[in-house]
Design an enzyme around this catalytic site. Structure first.
Site, PDB file in Angstrom:
ATOM      1  N   LYS A 190       0.856  -1.182   0.000  1.00 30.57           N
ATOM      2  CA  LYS A 190       0.000   0.000   0.000  1.00 30.57           C
ATOM      3  C   LYS A 190       0.894   1.234   0.000  1.00 30.57           C
ATOM      4  O   LYS A 190       1.464   1.625   1.019  1.00 30.57           O
ATOM      5  CB  LYS A 190      -0.921  -0.008   1.220  1.00 30.57           C
ATOM      6  CG  LYS A 190      -1.922   1.124   1.205  1.00 30.57           C
ATOM      7  CD  LYS A 190      -1.552   2.093   2.309  1.00 30.57           C
ATOM      8  CE  LYS A 190      -2.349   3.343   2.349  1.00 30.57           C
ATOM      9  NZ  LYS A 190      -1.918   4.349   1.400  1.00 30.57           N
ATOM     10  N   GLU A 265       8.973   1.313  11.303  1.00 33.57           N
ATOM     11  CA  GLU A 265      10.068   2.266  11.104  1.00 33.57           C
ATOM     12  C   GLU A 265       9.426   3.638  11.161  1.00 33.57           C
ATOM     13  O   GLU A 265       8.752   4.047  10.220  1.00 33.57           O
ATOM     14  CB  GLU A 265      10.759   1.986   9.755  1.00 33.57           C
ATOM     15  CG  GLU A 265      12.177   2.472   9.712  1.00 33.57           C
ATOM     16  CD  GLU A 265      12.269   3.879   9.224  1.00 33.57           C
ATOM     17  OE1 GLU A 265      12.235   4.798  10.068  1.00 33.57           O
ATOM     18  OE2 GLU A 265      12.368   4.067   8.000  1.00 33.57           O
ATOM     19  N   CYS A 299      13.149  10.510   7.828  1.00 39.78           N
ATOM     20  CA  CYS A 299      12.790  10.112   9.196  1.00 39.78           C
ATOM     21  C   CYS A 299      13.945  10.319  10.172  1.00 39.78           C
ATOM     22  O   CYS A 299      13.717  10.649  11.322  1.00 39.78           O
ATOM     23  CB  CYS A 299      12.277   8.687   9.224  1.00 39.78           C
ATOM     24  SG  CYS A 299      13.143   7.583   8.143  1.00 39.78           S
ATOM     25  N   GLU A 400       8.476  15.992  15.900  1.00 37.16           N
ATOM     26  CA  GLU A 400       8.961  15.811  14.530  1.00 37.16           C
ATOM     27  C   GLU A 400       8.237  16.789  13.605  1.00 37.16           C
ATOM     28  O   GLU A 400       7.012  16.791  13.528  1.00 37.16           O
ATOM     29  CB  GLU A 400       8.693  14.375  14.069  1.00 37.16           C
ATOM     30  CG  GLU A 400       9.250  14.102  12.681  1.00 37.16           C
ATOM     31  CD  GLU A 400       9.095  12.651  12.255  1.00 37.16           C
ATOM     32  OE1 GLU A 400       7.995  12.096  12.412  1.00 37.16           O
ATOM     33  OE2 GLU A 400      10.079  12.076  11.759  1.00 37.16           O
TER      34      GLU A 400
HETATM   35  P1  NAI Z   1       1.211   8.551   7.928  1.00 40.42           P
HETATM   36  O1  NAI Z   1       1.890   7.749   8.967  1.00 40.42           O
HETATM   37  O2  NAI Z   1      -0.223   8.908   8.114  1.00 40.42           O
HETATM   38  O3  NAI Z   1       1.323   7.783   6.516  1.00 40.42           O
HETATM   39  C1  NAI Z   1       2.229   6.742   6.223  1.00 40.42           C
HETATM   40  C2  NAI Z   1       1.475   5.601   5.517  1.00 40.42           C
HETATM   41  O4  NAI Z   1       0.519   5.058   6.409  1.00 40.42           O
HETATM   42  C3  NAI Z   1       0.707   6.036   4.279  1.00 40.42           C
HETATM   43  O5  NAI Z   1       0.714   5.017   3.320  1.00 40.42           O
HETATM   44  C4  NAI Z   1      -0.700   6.200   4.838  1.00 40.42           C
HETATM   45  O6  NAI Z   1      -1.700   6.084   3.839  1.00 40.42           O
HETATM   46  C5  NAI Z   1      -0.763   5.065   5.818  1.00 40.42           C
HETATM   47  N1  NAI Z   1      -1.774   5.228   6.867  1.00 40.42           N
HETATM   48  C6  NAI Z   1      -2.323   6.386   7.331  1.00 40.42           C
HETATM   49  N2  NAI Z   1      -3.248   6.116   8.278  1.00 40.42           N
HETATM   50  C7  NAI Z   1      -3.277   4.782   8.433  1.00 40.42           C
HETATM   51  C8  NAI Z   1      -4.016   3.894   9.276  1.00 40.42           C
HETATM   52  N3  NAI Z   1      -4.922   4.348  10.145  1.00 40.42           N
HETATM   53  N4  NAI Z   1      -3.770   2.568   9.195  1.00 40.42           N
HETATM   54  C9  NAI Z   1      -2.854   2.087   8.339  1.00 40.42           C
HETATM   55  N5  NAI Z   1      -2.148   2.871   7.496  1.00 40.42           N
HETATM   56  C10 NAI Z   1      -2.343   4.202   7.538  1.00 40.42           C
HETATM   57  O7  NAI Z   1       2.048   9.867   7.707  1.00 40.42           O
HETATM   58  P2  NAI Z   1       1.560  11.230   6.993  1.00 40.42           P
HETATM   59  O8  NAI Z   1       0.173  11.577   7.423  1.00 40.42           O
HETATM   60  O9  NAI Z   1       1.786  11.063   5.554  1.00 40.42           O
HETATM   61  O10 NAI Z   1       2.591  12.279   7.584  1.00 40.42           O
HETATM   62  C11 NAI Z   1       2.360  12.885   8.863  1.00 40.42           C
HETATM   63  C12 NAI Z   1       3.628  13.025   9.655  1.00 40.42           C
HETATM   64  O11 NAI Z   1       4.152  11.737   9.920  1.00 40.42           O
HETATM   65  C13 NAI Z   1       4.781  13.741   8.967  1.00 40.42           C
HETATM   66  O12 NAI Z   1       4.696  15.126   9.127  1.00 40.42           O
HETATM   67  C14 NAI Z   1       5.968  13.148   9.668  1.00 40.42           C
HETATM   68  O13 NAI Z   1       6.181  13.823  10.886  1.00 40.42           O
HETATM   69  C15 NAI Z   1       5.560  11.736   9.940  1.00 40.42           C
HETATM   70  N6  NAI Z   1       6.076  10.808   8.916  1.00 40.42           N
HETATM   71  C16 NAI Z   1       7.196  10.103   9.183  1.00 40.42           C
HETATM   72  C17 NAI Z   1       7.723   9.277   8.217  1.00 40.42           C
HETATM   73  C18 NAI Z   1       8.946   8.479   8.448  1.00 40.42           C
HETATM   74  O14 NAI Z   1       9.609   8.080   7.528  1.00 40.42           O
HETATM   75  N7  NAI Z   1       9.281   8.201   9.674  1.00 40.42           N
HETATM   76  C19 NAI Z   1       7.136   9.158   6.880  1.00 40.42           C
HETATM   77  C20 NAI Z   1       5.922   9.901   6.716  1.00 40.42           C
HETATM   78  C21 NAI Z   1       5.448  10.706   7.704  1.00 40.42           C
END
Ligand code: NAI
Ligand code: MG
Length: 497
Positions: A190, A265, A299, A400
């Site tokens: 996904k 991660e 990250c 973050e």
């Molecule tokens: P997110 O954690 O919501 O999204 C990452 C993935 O998880 C995407 O594919 C999303 O569709 C999926 N996802 C979202 N809600 C979910 C749920 N309830 N169950 C299962 N999968 C789900 O991150 P988002 O909203 O894109 O970014 C928000 C903040 O998160 C950023 O500002 C950053 O601080 C952090 N982030 C950290 C990352 C990292 O590499 N550690 C990567 C992306 C975001």
């Protein structure tokens, strides 16, 4: 809008860009709904993807299960390895088109994607291809009887749900796909709704390499629909997640139903520590790019820059000067070093933190507001922002931000900085800049983080484990031990008496 002229990209962005890849076929989502893909450099809609739903996830998981129980299970490691090496060659051949998709879909500068990212992505697939033929158990001595043999077998865990974020779409997809193929698992991938195009493009290459139908399925759509359905699905044996902490926690909760294996991660607030004895000519660009690379959407970004007080003023001014000359622009322009943020939402989140920082009394020494000159006005551009006068307790120093914003913080002694660096719930990356071997010895042991980079930052390669302590997650990606998360261990007792 000029899309990559390469045939690969035409195929996926041409007639049917908005379908799901299930059981080796392109199919419509049962939802009938679609999502826009926006180029964050221009604000233009460049494609549409299917908004998958729970039924789509059910079909994809069923396909992955059939593939897992089918011929894929019987395939010899050498044959899986050959498929993986063919796949790596295909990704190599089409790399520029894939990178262009990412550049347009999420805004990473094409020049960055064609540099180190390329080697990392291809090297990763080839590393895991090598491991496909290196998986093995142990022969173990036992005291039961001389006639009794005891040993272990390593077996694939089953159907993997892989959920990835938007900050390095192609690299993230490959680093989830490769261990799945190496271990003989199957998967539903996904991708992030903000950046799905390169994942979809990989489907064609997987098929061309000889990956059987159903082994890798791709379901695009929203996280709280597709991602959550995967996390809950009783037919999924393991979730490999990269993304935000709160979603990671929701996945752990959702996984309880069938006790899925979960690896996470997550993010961080990583300390990057510069001592006065460091090679400052290297540390200035090193500290700047530790946070500004990929516009801070990394990250392990070095977002807390601790600088020894006797060089603090000079060093921070040099970082500011370095930041100010970094070319911010359209991700496709050859001279762009920093692209836009991935989306309007992310830009607003980052600008919100910049406001918070000012209200908390920190001082923006560079950047600090959205770029709106000329062509940049239609994209989501935030320049590199250095905050001085930052106190450890401020929200900008604790949370973050995931944007090009760094907190510069002075320190006096190694005891003090060691304690302050670790005073965070996170533990993903950390950096130390010094010429003193004693400081290196001490901090490489005392910093509570999955990676410590000494006189460098954010160096990553598939052969070296990567992952978090504490709230930055659990499990490792890369390294030999990362395979454990995709394998079960079976104990075998054979009585030859
Ligand atoms: P997110 O954690 O919501 O999204 C990452 C993935 O998880 C995407 O594919 C999303 O569709 C999926 N996802 C979202 N809600 C979910 C749920 N309830 N169950 C299962 N999968 C789900 O991150 P988002 O909203 O894109 O970014 C928000 C903040 O998160 C950023 O500002 C950053 O601080 C952090 N982030 C950290 C990352 C990292 O590499 N550690 C990567 C992306 C975001
Ligand atoms: Mg989210």
């Amino acid at each position: 809008m000029q899309l990559p002229a390469d045939s690969l990209a035409r195929r996926r962005l041409g007639p049917a860009p908005n379908q799901l890849f299930i059981d080796g076929q392109w199919v419509d989502s049962r939802s009938g709904k679609q999502l826009d893909c926006v180029n964050p450099s221009t604000g233009e809609v460049i494609a549409r993807i299917a908004a998958g739903n729970v039924q789509d996830v059910g079909l994809a998981v069923a396909a992955a299960r059939r593939a897992f129980e089918g011929p894929w299970r019987q395939m010899l490691p050498h044959d899986r390895q050959a498929i993986m090496l063919r796949f790596a060659d295909l990704v190599d051949r089409h790399y520029d088109a894939l990178a262009t998709l990412d550049a347009m879909d999420m805004g990473a500068p094409l020049a960055r994607l064609q540099g180190g990212s390329r080697q990392r992505a291809l090297g990763g697939v080839r590393f895991y291809a090598g491991l496909a033929t290196a998986i093995g158990g142990q022969t173990i001595a036992n005291s039961v009887s001389r006639a009794m043999a005891s040993y272990t077998l390593r077996e694939p865990v089953g159907v993997v749900g892989a959920i990835i974020p938007w900050n390095a779409p192609l690299g993230s997809a490959l680093c989830k796909i490769a261990p799945v193929l190496a271990t003989g698992c199957t998967m539903v991938l996904k991708p992030a709704e903000q950046a799905s195009l390169s994942s979809l493009a990989l489907a064609e290459l997987l098929a061309e390499a000889g990956v059987p139908p159903g082994v890798v399925n791709i379901v695009t759509g929203l996280g709280d629909t597709v991602g959550a359905a995967l996390a809950h699905h009783p037919g999924v044996d393991k979730i490999a997640f990269t993304g935000s902490g709160p979603v990671g926690q929701s996945i752990v909760r959702a996984s309880a139903g069938n006790l899925k294996r979960v690896t996470l991660e997550l993010g961080g607030k990583s300390p990057n520590i510069v001592f006065a004895d460091a090679d400052l000519d290297a540390a200035v660009p090193g500290a700047a790019m530790a946070i500004f690379g990929n516009s801070g959407q990394v990250c392990a970004a070095g977002s807390r820059l601790f600088v020894e007080r006797k060089i603090y003023r000079e060093f921070v001014l040099r970082v500011v000067a370095y930041a100010n000359q970094l070319k911010v622009g359209d991700s496709l322009d050859a001279d762009t070093v920093l692209g836009p943020l991935v989306s309007r939402e992310q830009m607003e989140r980052v600008l919100g933190y910049i406001d918070i920082g000012r209200q908390e009394g920190a001082r923006a020494l560079s950047g600090g507001q959205r770029l709106v000159e000329g062509k940049l006005a239609s994209g989501y551009f935030v320049p590199p922002t250095v905050f001085g006068d930052v106190d450890d307790g401020m929200r900008i120093a604790r949370e973050e931000i995931f944007g090009p914003v760094v907190c510069a913080i002075p320190f006096d002694t190694i005891d003090e900085v060691e304690q302050r660096a670790n005073a965070t719930p996170y533990g993903l990356g950390s950096g130390v800049w010094t010429r003193d071997i004693h400081k290196v010895q001490r901090l490489t042991r005392s910093l509570r983080a999955g990676s410590v980079w000494v006189n460098c930052y954010s160096v990553v390669e598939a052969s070296v484990p990567y992952g978090g302590y504490r709230m930055s997650g659990y499990g490792r990606e890369g390294g030999l031990q990362s395979l454990d998360a995709y394998l079960e261990t079976k104990a075998v007792w054979v009585n030859a008496g």
